[in-house]
Design a protein around this motif. Structure first.
Motif, PDB file in Angstrom:
ATOM      1  N   MET A  96       0.666  -1.419  -0.242  1.00 48.12           N
ATOM      2  CA  MET A  96      -0.031  -0.237  -0.309  1.00 48.12           C
ATOM      3  C   MET A  96       0.821   1.609   0.179  1.00 48.12           C
ATOM      4  SD  MET A  96      -2.320  -1.291  -0.459  1.00 48.12           S
ATOM      5  CE  MET A  96      -4.293  -0.011  -0.506  1.00 48.12           C
ATOM      6  N   GLU A  97       2.255   1.291   0.873  1.00 47.83           N
ATOM      7  CA  GLU A  97       2.925   2.328   0.431  1.00 47.83           C
ATOM      8  C   GLU A  97       3.439   2.749  -0.564  1.00 47.83           C
ATOM      9  OE1 GLU A  97       7.088   2.780   3.538  1.00 47.83           O
ATOM     10  OE2 GLU A  97       6.770   1.819   1.972  1.00 47.83           O
ATOM     11  N   ALA A  98       3.427   2.025  -1.655  1.00 49.87           N
ATOM     12  CA  ALA A  98       4.524   1.705  -2.770  1.00 49.87           C
ATOM     13  C   ALA A  98       2.702   2.473  -3.561  1.00 49.87           C
ATOM     14  CB  ALA A  98       4.597   0.656  -3.348  1.00 49.87           C
ATOM     15  N   LYS A  99       2.015   2.040  -3.553  1.00 49.07           N
ATOM     16  CA  LYS A  99       0.761   2.673  -4.100  1.00 49.07           C
ATOM     17  C   LYS A  99      -0.094   4.272  -3.456  1.00 49.07           C
ATOM     18  CE  LYS A  99      -1.343  -1.721  -5.191  1.00 49.07           C
ATOM     19  NZ  LYS A  99      -2.232  -2.728  -5.305  1.00 49.07           N
ATOM     20  N   ALA A 100       0.558   4.575  -2.404  1.00 53.05           N
ATOM     21  CA  ALA A 100       0.059   6.024  -1.669  1.00 53.05           C
ATOM     22  C   ALA A 100       0.621   7.243  -2.851  1.00 53.05           C
ATOM     23  CB  ALA A 100       0.352   6.136  -0.628  1.00 53.05           C
ATOM     24  N   ALA A 101      -0.572   7.999  -2.742  1.00 49.67           N
ATOM     25  CA  ALA A 101      -0.248   9.291  -3.517  1.00 49.67           C
ATOM     26  C   ALA A 101       0.701  10.303  -3.009  1.00 49.67           C
ATOM     27  CB  ALA A 101      -1.189  10.252  -4.382  1.00 49.67           C
ATOM     28  N   PRO A 153       5.470   9.557  -4.306  1.00 48.26           N
ATOM     29  CA  PRO A 153       4.234   9.887  -3.442  1.00 48.26           C
ATOM     30  C   PRO A 153       5.223  11.437  -2.735  1.00 48.26           C
ATOM     31  CG  PRO A 153       5.703   8.301  -2.536  1.00 48.26           C
ATOM     32  CD  PRO A 153       5.974   8.373  -3.710  1.00 48.26           C
ATOM     33  N   VAL A 154       4.721  12.203  -2.256  1.00 50.85           N
ATOM     34  CA  VAL A 154       4.613  13.004  -0.824  1.00 50.85           C
ATOM     35  C   VAL A 154       5.347  12.714   0.093  1.00 50.85           C
ATOM     36  CG1 VAL A 154       3.386  15.513  -0.399  1.00 50.85           C
ATOM     37  CG2 VAL A 154       3.018  14.918  -2.411  1.00 50.85           C
ATOM     38  N   LEU A 155       5.996  12.785   0.624  1.00 53.80           N
ATOM     39  CA  LEU A 155       6.135  12.585   2.340  1.00 53.80           C
ATOM     40  C   LEU A 155       6.951  13.477   2.983  1.00 53.80           C
ATOM     41  CD1 LEU A 155       6.933   9.983   4.122  1.00 53.80           C
ATOM     42  CD2 LEU A 155       9.116  10.377   3.012  1.00 53.80           C
ATOM     43  N   TRP A 156       5.979  13.710   3.742  1.00 57.45           N
ATOM     44  CA  TRP A 156       5.834  14.385   4.707  1.00 57.45           C
ATOM     45  C   TRP A 156       6.345  13.739   6.112  1.00 57.45           C
ATOM     46  CZ3 TRP A 156       4.566  19.503   3.818  1.00 57.45           C
ATOM     47  CH2 TRP A 156       4.829  20.454   5.464  1.00 57.45           C
ATOM     48  N   ALA A 157       7.420  13.628   6.509  1.00 57.39           N
ATOM     49  CA  ALA A 157       7.645  13.561   8.306  1.00 57.39           C
ATOM     50  C   ALA A 157       7.919  14.157   9.228  1.00 57.39           C
ATOM     51  CB  ALA A 157       9.165  12.496   8.308  1.00 57.39           C
ATOM     52  N   VAL A 158       7.509  13.641  10.248  1.00 54.37           N
ATOM     53  CA  VAL A 158       7.919  14.750  11.823  1.00 54.37           C
ATOM     54  C   VAL A 158       8.924  13.481  12.395  1.00 54.37           C
ATOM     55  CG1 VAL A 158       6.558  15.267  13.321  1.00 54.37           C
ATOM     56  CG2 VAL A 158       5.503  15.959  11.027  1.00 54.37           C
ATOM     57  N   LEU A 159       9.615  13.648  12.778  1.00 52.35           N
ATOM     58  CA  LEU A 159      10.739  12.998  13.380  1.00 52.35           C
ATOM     59  C   LEU A 159      10.589  14.089  15.124  1.00 52.35           C
ATOM     60  CD1 LEU A 159      13.646  12.209  11.505  1.00 52.35           C
ATOM     61  CD2 LEU A 159      11.645  10.824  11.397  1.00 52.35           C
ATOM     62  N   ARG A 213      -2.393   8.470   1.978  1.00 52.03           N
ATOM     63  CA  ARG A 213      -3.998   8.880   1.047  1.00 52.03           C
ATOM     64  C   ARG A 213      -3.252   8.536  -0.157  1.00 52.03           C
ATOM     65  NH1 ARG A 213      -3.010  13.006   4.676  1.00 52.03           N
ATOM     66  NH2 ARG A 213      -4.328  13.640   5.898  1.00 52.03           N
ATOM     67  N   PHE A 214      -4.808   8.041  -0.788  1.00 53.39           N
ATOM     68  CA  PHE A 214      -4.525   7.489  -2.129  1.00 53.39           C
ATOM     69  C   PHE A 214      -5.120   8.524  -2.969  1.00 53.39           C
ATOM     70  CE2 PHE A 214      -3.797   3.798   1.102  1.00 53.39           C
ATOM     71  CZ  PHE A 214      -2.653   3.367   0.147  1.00 53.39           C
ATOM     72  N   ASP A 215      -4.891   8.231  -4.711  1.00 54.19           N
ATOM     73  CA  ASP A 215      -5.334   8.860  -5.730  1.00 54.19           C
ATOM     74  C   ASP A 215      -7.230   8.365  -5.449  1.00 54.19           C
ATOM     75  OD1 ASP A 215      -3.479  10.884  -6.489  1.00 54.19           O
ATOM     76  OD2 ASP A 215      -2.650   9.493  -7.750  1.00 54.19           O
ATOM     77  N   SER A 216      -7.263   7.448  -5.989  1.00 59.04           N
ATOM     78  CA  SER A 216      -8.649   6.839  -5.913  1.00 59.04           C
ATOM     79  C   SER A 216      -9.174   5.724  -4.931  1.00 59.04           C
ATOM     80  CB  SER A 216      -8.562   6.597  -7.250  1.00 59.04           C
ATOM     81  OG  SER A 216      -8.014   5.136  -7.580  1.00 59.04           O
ATOM     82  N   ASN A 217      -8.597   5.595  -3.680  1.00 61.09           N
ATOM     83  CA  ASN A 217      -9.005   5.199  -2.627  1.00 61.09           C
ATOM     84  C   ASN A 217      -9.180   5.506  -1.398  1.00 61.09           C
ATOM     85  OD1 ASN A 217      -8.354   2.201  -3.694  1.00 61.09           O
ATOM     86  ND2 ASN A 217      -6.428   2.292  -4.274  1.00 61.09           N
ATOM     87  N   PRO A 218      -9.597   4.707  -0.170  1.00 57.03           N
ATOM     88  CA  PRO A 218     -10.016   4.791   1.210  1.00 57.03           C
ATOM     89  C   PRO A 218      -8.255   5.296   1.889  1.00 57.03           C
ATOM     90  CG  PRO A 218     -11.305   3.707   0.619  1.00 57.03           C
ATOM     91  CD  PRO A 218     -10.462   3.796  -0.576  1.00 57.03           C
ATOM     92  N   ASP A 219      -7.945   6.789   2.186  1.00 60.87           N
ATOM     93  CA  ASP A 219      -7.503   6.689   3.203  1.00 60.87           C
ATOM     94  C   ASP A 219      -6.764   5.696   4.021  1.00 60.87           C
ATOM     95  OD1 ASP A 219      -6.402   8.869   2.463  1.00 60.87           O
ATOM     96  OD2 ASP A 219      -6.682  10.304   3.722  1.00 60.87           O
TER      97      ASP A 219
END
Length: 276
Positions: A96-101, A153-159, A213-219
């Motif tokens: 799913m990570e590989a498909k995420a937007a 994909p856009v990746l936002w990381a809070v460390l 989050r995905f372009d066409s699937n539920p979060d």
């Protein structure tokens, strides 16, 4: 003696890879030693991969494609092989990570897997996977290829700030890891923030989590425990965690301030002149 163990190609991606390598090598009229010489490895390594005793690397696959003129077949297949080396409970998330937007992650102890250097990943994985460490490191590096796509994909990381101070693999490894994080400041699709110690209690005190989050699937919301992962598309959970993540972003240092802190910790704590 040449190992001629019979494989069931349907047993696993690794078995399929091995059986196809043997078939195409034999079709080309090459021995294991001859093919090994052509791609600068030993015939023994060819035999180990053909019998599913060793996991192929991406570099090996690219060389095989060139030597056997297979049109990128093994380079495409190796991604599936490496993903199959991930723990079974983690594989669904990786898919799913590989498909995420859009990937939002909060990490309280470690750098997120997609942002880890091979040396850092090796140190982390060596705690649990001593018997197949190189395979696990290769699988983690393979996951990171999604950031190299034409449209990543856009990746936002809070460390959490603790991530910067937890010395994984020694000072040189940590210096390399923090330096690697700083390179993402040139990537518009990757944003890294640090949640400082002074934030005190915050919206993720219960631990690390990800929202996909995905372009066409539920979060999807994902979290994990010691040996299992939990993934859900429950709208209420997504709503609560999305709000919580927004609060984390607001509490954390800005992207620019975070980069400054990462650079400062890299030099002061892990620099060549730093006191151990």
């Amino acid at each position: 003696m040449v190992n001629i163990r019979s494989l069931d190609p349907s047993a696993s991606p690794l078995d399929y890879y091995g059986s196809e390598l043997r078939r195409l090598r034999e079709d080309a009229g090459l021995s294991q030693s001859q093919l090994g010489e052509a791609i600068f490895c030993t015939g023994s390594l060819i035999g180990q991969i053909e019998t599913a005793h060793k996991v192929p690397t991406r570099e090996f696959s690219e060389r095989i494609d060139a030597a056997l003129m297979t049109g990128g077949f093994f380079s495409r297949l190796v991604g599936l092989v490496l993903r199959s080396q991930l723990p079974s409970w983690f594989q669904e998330y990786a898919e799913m990570e590989a498909k995420a937007a859009y990937i939002s992650t909060y990490q309280c102890q470690l750098v997120y897997g997609l942002l880890q250097t091979p040396a850092y990943a090796r140190a982390v994985l060596s705690v649990e996977y001593t018997d197949r460490l190189e395979e696990m490191v290769a699988a983690r590096v393979e996951r990171q290829r999604i950031l190299e796509r034409e449209k990543p994909p856009v990746l936002w990381a809070v460390l959490d700030e603790a991530v910067l101070f937890r010395e994984i693999g020694g000072r040189e490894v940590m210096r390399g890891q923090l330096e690697h994080l700083l390179t993402f400041s040139r990537e518009p699709w990757v944003q890294i923030q640090v949640l400082p110690f002074e934030a005190g209690e915050h919206a993720a005190v219960m631990g690390s989590f990800n929202v996909l989050r995905f372009d066409s699937n539920p979060d999807l919301f994902y979290s994990e425990s010691y040996d299992s992962g939990h993934m859900t598309a429950n709208p209420q959970v997504i709503r609560e965690r999305s709000v919580g993540y927004s609060r984390l972003q607001a509490t954390a240092l800005s992207v620019e301030e975070s980069a400054e802190l990462i650079a400062r910790v890299m030099e002061e704590r892990y620099g060549h002149g730093a006191v151990a």
